[in-house]
Design a protein around this motif. Structure first.
Motif, mmCIF file in Angstrom:
data_model
loop_
_atom_site.group_PDB
_atom_site.id
_atom_site.type_symbol
_atom_site.label_atom_id
_atom_site.label_comp_id
_atom_site.label_asym_id
_atom_site.label_seq_id
_atom_site.Cartn_x
_atom_site.Cartn_y
_atom_site.Cartn_z
ATOM 1 N N GLY A 106 -32.334 4.965 45.596
ATOM 2 C CA GLY A 106 -31.656 4.451 46.543
ATOM 3 C C GLY A 106 -32.093 4.881 47.886
ATOM 4 N N GLU A 107 -31.184 4.586 48.965
ATOM 5 C CA GLU A 107 -31.193 5.528 50.270
ATOM 6 C C GLU A 107 -31.048 6.984 50.313
ATOM 7 O OE1 GLU A 107 -29.156 3.202 53.194
ATOM 8 O OE2 GLU A 107 -29.593 1.296 52.464
ATOM 9 N N VAL A 108 -30.160 7.253 49.428
ATOM 10 C CA VAL A 108 -29.702 8.751 49.257
ATOM 11 C C VAL A 108 -30.570 9.266 48.024
ATOM 12 C CG1 VAL A 108 -27.837 10.214 48.835
ATOM 13 C CG2 VAL A 108 -27.387 8.166 50.232
ATOM 14 N N ASP A 109 -31.002 10.319 48.222
ATOM 15 C CA ASP A 109 -31.707 11.057 47.150
ATOM 16 C C ASP A 109 -30.657 11.528 46.254
ATOM 17 O OD1 ASP A 109 -33.412 12.407 45.545
ATOM 18 O OD2 ASP A 109 -33.928 14.124 46.977
ATOM 19 N N THR A 110 -30.615 10.783 44.975
ATOM 20 C CA THR A 110 -29.552 10.960 43.965
ATOM 21 C C THR A 110 -30.168 11.247 42.558
ATOM 22 O OG1 THR A 110 -28.163 9.518 45.177
ATOM 23 C CG2 THR A 110 -27.627 9.944 43.027
ATOM 24 N N LEU A 111 -29.663 12.223 42.100
ATOM 25 C CA LEU A 111 -29.985 12.774 40.525
ATOM 26 C C LEU A 111 -28.997 12.118 39.502
ATOM 27 C CD1 LEU A 111 -31.083 16.308 41.318
ATOM 28 C CD2 LEU A 111 -32.309 14.323 41.839
ATOM 29 N N TYR A 112 -29.364 11.786 38.173
ATOM 30 C CA TYR A 112 -28.727 11.649 37.117
ATOM 31 C C TYR A 112 -27.919 12.794 36.594
ATOM 32 C CZ TYR A 112 -30.528 6.757 37.137
ATOM 33 O OH TYR A 112 -30.964 5.576 37.636
ATOM 34 N N PHE A 113 -26.880 12.786 36.397
ATOM 35 C CA PHE A 113 -26.076 13.986 35.598
ATOM 36 C C PHE A 113 -26.341 13.820 34.041
ATOM 37 C CE2 PHE A 113 -22.659 14.316 38.940
ATOM 38 C CZ PHE A 113 -22.973 15.536 39.231
ATOM 39 N N ASP A 114 -26.857 14.719 33.280
ATOM 40 C CA ASP A 114 -26.968 14.737 31.905
ATOM 41 C C ASP A 114 -25.433 15.040 31.133
ATOM 42 O OD1 ASP A 114 -27.539 15.083 29.552
ATOM 43 O OD2 ASP A 114 -29.632 15.763 29.647
ATOM 44 N N TRP A 115 -24.947 14.039 30.985
ATOM 45 C CA TRP A 115 -23.599 14.430 30.280
ATOM 46 C C TRP A 115 -23.564 15.011 28.952
ATOM 47 C CZ3 TRP A 115 -20.069 14.728 34.009
ATOM 48 C CH2 TRP A 115 -20.284 14.334 35.115
ATOM 49 N N ARG A 116 -24.607 14.964 28.397
ATOM 50 C CA ARG A 116 -24.670 15.914 27.100
ATOM 51 C C ARG A 116 -24.271 17.465 27.151
ATOM 52 N NH1 ARG A 116 -30.703 14.468 25.306
ATOM 53 N NH2 ARG A 116 -31.073 14.944 27.567
ATOM 54 N N ASN A 117 -24.390 17.807 28.337
ATOM 55 C CA ASN A 117 -24.075 19.188 28.783
ATOM 56 C C ASN A 117 -22.509 19.415 28.793
ATOM 57 O OD1 ASN A 117 -23.562 21.672 30.517
ATOM 58 N ND2 ASN A 117 -25.897 21.827 30.336
ATOM 59 N N ALA A 118 -22.102 20.221 27.963
ATOM 60 C CA ALA A 118 -20.562 20.473 27.763
ATOM 61 C C ALA A 118 -20.217 21.031 28.962
ATOM 62 C CB ALA A 118 -20.299 21.382 26.431
ATOM 63 N N ASP A 119 -20.828 21.927 29.676
ATOM 64 C CA ASP A 119 -20.320 22.784 30.923
ATOM 65 C C ASP A 119 -19.871 21.644 31.928
ATOM 66 O OD1 ASP A 119 -20.579 25.009 29.754
ATOM 67 O OD2 ASP A 119 -22.468 25.631 30.456
ATOM 68 N N VAL A 120 -20.914 20.800 32.481
ATOM 69 C CA VAL A 120 -20.712 19.818 33.155
ATOM 70 C C VAL A 120 -19.665 18.771 33.037
ATOM 71 C CG1 VAL A 120 -22.579 17.968 32.773
ATOM 72 C CG2 VAL A 120 -21.743 18.299 35.054
ATOM 73 N N ARG A 121 -19.428 18.385 31.777
ATOM 74 C CA ARG A 121 -18.373 17.692 31.340
ATOM 75 C C ARG A 121 -17.049 18.508 31.457
ATOM 76 N NH1 ARG A 121 -21.120 17.149 26.542
ATOM 77 N NH2 ARG A 121 -19.475 17.903 25.423
#
Length: 735
Positions: free
Chosen positions: A407-422
């Motif tokens: 996209g126009e904005v530099d964006t990364l994908y979250f890895d929702w396998r990670n329990a901490d970010v969930r």
């Protein structure tokens, strides 16, 4: 213990049970034929293809460079059947292809073992059932229920042309025909021959790795495929289980087989009880910046309420990296930029942060309205502090670099396998509910997320499946702390059947659009809806839309059709089929559209059958195939939805089976306030008149005919047409 027999030749292994006979190749280990004992083949016609293929990061698909080779097989007795294990060599892999056969159901499971000298990087596995056809090819039909696929397709139309790409990669509406299974669909592919009363169904049931269904054909038979997306490192002498493909040969025509197929699928406990307000509401999707600021949105709430919307859903109000103009203009090129999150804990300063959202919620609640907000889970802005402090929260490619949006904005994908970010996302969502009093979340997720490679051996399973775990945990937390709040999502697969209150039905949006532009016939649309109801989870509450922040990309026709009779017919049709309507801010700017939307939504508010009645695609009939008919039934009333999916005026006869309604007189009225016989607002009909009464519809017109039991007859009318609005003559012109 099931009784089975085994016979072998130099090139084949045949296993015969009471209901099925399977034949395997002893050259490459593939399933070469499937039939009933002494019956004709339903699998194995035409030139055989590889039953399994594996893609490696450095070489691509292995069958393009080497041949599969049969190594050995073993049979095991299991309760009620047999398990057949074929061991196949393919490049550096030893593949265990297991077929567990009980009755007419086959569960196929795959394990891969690295027998090479180096670690392997697995990118995909392709499971194929080749040469499938039920009976004569001209009588065999293909189905993929709940996908953006025409129902009852003759297999002769499924010819593959490698020079032009595959027909299912994108529809004419720039949307993949087949949704990823099992998160976004059941992944059912089926063939049936209703003259023979036989149905062959194939679906995908692995909850760790997603697969894209696919079908290829030569006009005489088809290959049913599930292409599994992987990002797994396979060390030497280590095995990985991946992929569960189910096969069912059902002795029944399609309309009887589909409910049985549904019962054969793994059943999750579904005890979802959406908040009582959700089924009765209509949702208005907007953003404070659409009105200039929070004060402007608050000033607009009364107009939104008069339109018929009792819930507003706010596009992302979190701190996002997209320019603020996106909240107003919704960039037609990169709508995903609206979801480039910087922080789960911080709201956009331009709306006044937490206090601004609290003001909107208080003003809405004072008007008996609910407020939901988008929870941006698709991606994270590259300049977010999360990226620096927690790089392990994001999807990585094979080289260890972040996977980025385009996209126009530099964006990364979250890895929702990670329990901490969930855990962080859920705790901040609950805190926001506590601080502002919002009534729930809309969770939209990125489609076709590239599977992230695990950092070391930290995770197992696909990163694109991790978001389903997040939604399950979020839903459980909301239910525990805020039982009157709602969660809606656009993930339509069976995994979230017990973890969503409202499903945003993307497929219905596309199929109704195709109906309006003439690419789908009325009978096909009714078949498609009947199949959705049969394969879907019972009691699922669904939301509809004609425009969204993303439709400018996924369905540009939605923008083109705005303001047209066809667009109004689409919205009315979905409401008539039981969908909760979602209105995008801006749809109501034109006066004619605003008046129609208000009329439609207020008609829905007045009708218990439209909001809570059962949906019966075959409950009523019409003598004109260009008229779409749907019956909604409630103990207080019945409502018949009629859509004229053509640019011509139609004078038709509607038939309601008398056996389905008790004796007596019935008051018939049009909930959209269209005139009835002789311009009257309602008409009293005798029970016998319900089997055949005339109706007139204008081009792309919609009608909601409500039938309510009348306590005593006043005037009986028969023979005249119920008129269309603006046409005083109840009869077609001569000639």
């Amino acid at each position: 213990m099931a009784v089975y027999t085994v016979r072998s030749t130099r090139h084949t292994l045949t296993v015969t049970l009471a209901e099925l006979e399977l034949e395997f190749s002893l050259d490459d280990g593939g399933l070469r034929a499937l039939r009933r004992p002494d019956g004709q083949d339903v699998i194995g016609r035409g030139t055989p293809h590889a039953g399994i293929d594996v893609s490696l990061a450095d070489t691509g698909w292995l069958t393009e460079r080497s041949f599969a080779r049969y190594l050995n097989h073993t049979l095991f007795n299991i309760p009620g059947g047999v398990e057949i294990v074929l061991v196949i060599g393919l490049g550096p892999l030893k593949i265990y292809d297991r077929y567990r056969v009980i009755g007419s159901l086959i569960a196929r499971r795959i394990s891969l073992e690295n027998t090479g000298e180096d670690e392997l990087a697995l990118c995909g596995v392709r499971l194929a059932i080749s040469g499938a056809c039920v009976g004569a090819p001209e009588r065999c039909r293909f189905e993929a229920p709940a996908n953006v696929v025409r129902p009852r397709m003759p297999i002769a139309t499924l010819r593959s042309d490698v020079r032009q790409g595959h027909w299912s990669d994108a529809t004419t509406l720039e949307t993949p025909a087949f949704a990823l299974a099992p998160a976004d669909a059941h992944g059912v592919l089926a063939l049936h021959n209703d003259m023979l009363g036989e149905t062959l169904a194939c679906w995908y049931a692995d909850t760790s790795h997603p697969a894209r269904p696919r079908v290829e054909g030569d006009g005489n038979s088809v290959t049913l495929l599930h292409e599994i997306r992987l990002a797994e490192r396979l060390p030497i002498e280590v095995a990985l289980s991946v992929g569960v493909q189910m096969l069912l040969l059902e002795r029944a025509p399609w309309h009887e087989a589909l409910p049985r197929i549904r019962r054969m699928m793994p059943q999750r406990r579904i005890d979802v009880s959406p908040p009582s307000w959700l089924a009765d509401t209509a949702i208005f999707v907007t953003h404070p910046m659409h009105y200039g600021d929070v004060a402007g949105l608050i000033d607009a709430l009364d107009a939104i309420r008069r339109l018929g919307c009792a819930t507003i859903c706010l596009l992302p109000v979190h701190d996002i990296a997209a320019p603020h103009r996106h909240a107003l203009e919704w960039s037609p090129m990169r709508p995903e930029d609206l979801y480039a999150l910087r922080s789960f804990a911080t709201l956009d300063a331009s709306i006044g942060g937490i206090e601004g959202l609290r003001r909107v919620v208080a003003a809405a609640h004072a008007r008996s309205m609910q407020v939901m907000i988008d929870l941006p889970l698709s991606g994270c802005a590259a300049d977010s502090p999360y990226v620096y402090h927690h790089p392990e929260w994001f999807c990585l490619d094979q080289t260890g670099q972040f996977i980025r949006f385009s996209g126009e904005v530099d964006t990364l994908y979250f890895d929702w396998r990670n329990a901490d970010v969930r855990s962080l996302a859920i705790s901040e969502a609950l805190a926001l509910m506590e601080q502002t009093g919002i009534d729930g979340f809309r969770v939209l997720v990125a489609r076709d997320v590239p599977p992230g490679w695990p950092l070391g051996s930290a995770f197992s399973g696909s990163s694109s499946m991790g978001v389903t775990r997040l939604i399950e945990e979020l839903y459980a937390a909301i239910r525990q702390h805020y039982p009157d709040a709602a969660l809606m999502t656009d993930l339509a697969g069976p995994l979230l059947a017990s973890s969503r209150d409202l499903l945003i039905d993307q497929a219905a949006h596309h199929m109704f659009t195709q109906l309006a532009i003439g690419r789908l016939s009325v009978p096909e649309m009714q078949h498609w809806l009947a199949d959705v109801l049969a394969i879907g989870d019972p009691g699922t509450l669904r939301a509809c839309f004609t425009e969204s922040h993303h439709s400018c990309v996924s369905n540009p026709l939605a923008e083109v059709l705005r303001g047209s009779r066809a667009a109004r017919m689409i919205l009315a049709g979905m409401v008539g089929c039981g969908y909760v309507p979602m209105i995008r801010a801006g749809q109501e700017h034109d006066q004619a559209d605003r008046e129609f939307i208000a009329q439609l939504l207020n008609a829905r508010t007045r009708s218990i059958a439209l909001r809570r009645g059962t949906v019966e695609p075959d409950g009523a009939r019409c003598n004109d195939p260009a008229i779409f008919v749907m019956l909604r039934r409630h103990e207080e009333e019945c409502v018949v939805t009629l859509l004229n999916a053509s640019p011509m005026r139609r004078w038709v006869t509607l038939e309601l089976p008398r056996s389905d309604v008790p004796e007596g007189d019935y008051l018939v009225s049009d909930l959209l306030n269209e005139p009835l016989i002789d311009g009257a607002p309602d008409v009293l009909l005798q029970h016998g008149d319900l089997t055949a009464f005339p109706v007139a519809l204008g081009p792309f017109a919609a009608r909601f005919l409500a039938l309510r039991s009348a306590p005593a007859p006043v005037l009986h009318t028969s023979g005249g047409h119920i008129q269309e609005s603006g046409n005083p003559s109840p009869h077609p012109p001569d000639g």
